[in-house]
Design a protein around this motif. Structure first.
Motif, PDB file in Angstrom:
ATOM      1  N   MET A  23       0.844  -1.191   0.000  1.00  0.00           N
ATOM      2  CA  MET A  23       0.000   0.000   0.000  1.00  0.00           C
ATOM      3  C   MET A  23       0.871   1.230   0.000  1.00  0.00           C
ATOM      4  O   MET A  23       1.803   1.327   0.817  1.00  0.00           O
ATOM      5  N   LYS A  24       0.552   2.146  -0.834  1.00  0.00           N
ATOM      6  CA  LYS A  24       1.306   3.398  -0.924  1.00  0.00           C
ATOM      7  C   LYS A  24       1.172   4.252   0.324  1.00  0.00           C
ATOM      8  O   LYS A  24       2.009   5.098   0.586  1.00  0.00           O
ATOM      9  N   GLU A  25       0.120   4.013   1.097  1.00  0.00           N
ATOM     10  CA  GLU A  25      -0.109   4.805   2.306  1.00  0.00           C
ATOM     11  C   GLU A  25       0.912   4.492   3.411  1.00  0.00           C
ATOM     12  O   GLU A  25       1.120   5.297   4.305  1.00  0.00           O
ATOM     13  N   PHE A  26       1.538   3.312   3.373  1.00  0.00           N
ATOM     14  CA  PHE A  26       2.555   2.977   4.374  1.00  0.00           C
ATOM     15  C   PHE A  26       3.736   3.916   4.216  1.00  0.00           C
ATOM     16  O   PHE A  26       4.225   4.112   3.108  1.00  0.00           O
ATOM     17  N   THR A  27       4.200   4.503   5.315  1.00  0.00           N
ATOM     18  CA  THR A  27       5.317   5.459   5.242  1.00  0.00           C
ATOM     19  C   THR A  27       6.631   4.918   5.789  1.00  0.00           C
ATOM     20  O   THR A  27       7.689   5.428   5.457  1.00  0.00           O
ATOM     21  N   GLN A  28       6.569   3.917   6.661  1.00  0.00           N
ATOM     22  CA  GLN A  28       7.789   3.338   7.222  1.00  0.00           C
ATOM     23  C   GLN A  28       7.432   2.101   8.032  1.00  0.00           C
ATOM     24  O   GLN A  28       6.267   1.834   8.284  1.00  0.00           O
ATOM     25  N   ILE A  29       8.443   1.349   8.414  1.00  0.00           N
ATOM     26  CA  ILE A  29       8.241   0.278   9.381  1.00  0.00           C
ATOM     27  C   ILE A  29       8.487   0.901  10.746  1.00  0.00           C
ATOM     28  O   ILE A  29       9.583   1.362  11.042  1.00  0.00           O
ATOM     29  N   LYS A  30       7.466   0.972  11.565  1.00  0.00           N
ATOM     30  CA  LYS A  30       7.538   1.666  12.854  1.00  0.00           C
ATOM     31  C   LYS A  30       8.191   0.819  13.934  1.00  0.00           C
ATOM     32  O   LYS A  30       8.876   1.334  14.811  1.00  0.00           O
ATOM     33  N   GLU A  31       7.948  -0.487  13.879  1.00  0.00           N
ATOM     34  CA  GLU A  31       8.516  -1.384  14.880  1.00  0.00           C
ATOM     35  C   GLU A  31       9.258  -2.514  14.174  1.00  0.00           C
ATOM     36  O   GLU A  31       8.869  -2.949  13.099  1.00  0.00           O
ATOM     37  N   ASN A  32      10.294  -2.975  14.826  1.00  0.00           N
ATOM     38  CA  ASN A  32      10.978  -4.187  14.412  1.00  0.00           C
ATOM     39  C   ASN A  32      11.073  -5.050  15.655  1.00  0.00           C
ATOM     40  O   ASN A  32      11.233  -4.539  16.760  1.00  0.00           O
ATOM     41  N   CYS A  33      10.999  -6.358  15.480  1.00  0.00           N
ATOM     42  CA  CYS A  33      10.934  -7.240  16.626  1.00  0.00           C
ATOM     43  C   CYS A  33      12.022  -8.298  16.569  1.00  0.00           C
ATOM     44  O   CYS A  33      12.268  -8.886  15.520  1.00  0.00           O
ATOM     45  N   LEU A  34      12.674  -8.506  17.700  1.00  0.00           N
ATOM     46  CA  LEU A  34      13.591  -9.615  17.893  1.00  0.00           C
ATOM     47  C   LEU A  34      13.032 -10.493  18.999  1.00  0.00           C
ATOM     48  O   LEU A  34      12.359 -10.001  19.909  1.00  0.00           O
ATOM     49  N   TYR A  35      13.332 -11.772  18.926  1.00  0.00           N
ATOM     50  CA  TYR A  35      12.922 -12.705  19.964  1.00  0.00           C
ATOM     51  C   TYR A  35      14.178 -13.116  20.715  1.00  0.00           C
ATOM     52  O   TYR A  35      15.084 -13.718  20.143  1.00  0.00           O
ATOM     53  N   ILE A  36      14.221 -12.720  21.996  1.00  0.00           N
ATOM     54  CA  ILE A  36      15.427 -12.859  22.804  1.00  0.00           C
ATOM     55  C   ILE A  36      15.061 -13.521  24.122  1.00  0.00           C
ATOM     56  O   ILE A  36      14.230 -13.003  24.874  1.00  0.00           O
ATOM     57  N   LYS A  37      15.702 -14.643  24.399  1.00  0.00           N
ATOM     58  CA  LYS A  37      15.395 -15.388  25.624  1.00  0.00           C
ATOM     59  C   LYS A  37      15.935 -14.705  26.872  1.00  0.00           C
ATOM     60  O   LYS A  37      15.296 -14.711  27.912  1.00  0.00           O
ATOM     61  N   ASP A  38      17.112 -14.094  26.791  1.00  0.00           N
ATOM     62  CA  ASP A  38      17.725 -13.447  27.948  1.00  0.00           C
ATOM     63  C   ASP A  38      17.558 -11.929  27.828  1.00  0.00           C
ATOM     64  O   ASP A  38      18.396 -11.230  27.261  1.00  0.00           O
ATOM     65  N   LEU A  39      16.455 -11.435  28.372  1.00  0.00           N
ATOM     66  CA  LEU A  39      16.152 -10.007  28.259  1.00  0.00           C
ATOM     67  C   LEU A  39      17.110  -9.137  29.066  1.00  0.00           C
ATOM     68  O   LEU A  39      17.314  -7.971  28.738  1.00  0.00           O
TER      69      LEU A  39
END
Length: 130
Positions: free
Chosen positions: A1-17
């Motif tokens: 969609m052209k309306e999307f302007t950016q990726i706001k969040e990126n996610c990692l899965y990390i066991k040891d926070l």
């Protein structure tokens, strides 16, 4: 969609926070915007957010929908082109090993390093995907 302007969040899965907190907050200096022990920790990165979820907790969720991943994940930090070499030097001075450097078709260079969970992080200068 052209309306999307950016990726706001990126996610990692990390066991040891706790290791994630030490690395992303104390070493790289990212601001913590939310933290729930054993569940997740969120960091501000410019106008974006890096979400670090414990996969054992997030795969059991019903809302937001369950999600998780395994293995080495990847994302890239973007820096101003004029700051690229400075950031590269800072990363090395922090004792972080640069595991690869690539020169892209347009002549821009990016470099890669690991976080404590062995995810592959990259630093790219503005303009790499322009």
């Amino acid at each position: 969609m052209k309306e999307f302007t950016q990726i706001k969040e990126n996610c990692l899965y990390i066991k040891d926070l706790q290791k994630a907190k030490k690395f992303y907050h104390h070493t790289l200096g990212l601001e913590i915007i939310h933290h729930e022990e054993e569940k997740h920790i969120f960091f501000r990165v410019g106008s974006s957010v890096l979400l670090c979820f414990n996969p054992e907790d997030s795969k059991l969720k019903t809302s937001p929908p369950a999600h998780y991943a395994e293995g080495n994940q990847h994302f890239a930090f973007e820096v101003n082109q004029a700051e690229y070499e400075n950031v590269k030097n800072k990363v090395q001075k922090l004792g972080i090993t640069i595991i690869d450097t690539i020169v892209w078709k347009g002549g821009e260079e990016s470099f890669y390093f690991h976080d404590p969970e062995n995810n592959v992080l990259e630093v790219v200068p503005t303009g790499v995907w322009s």
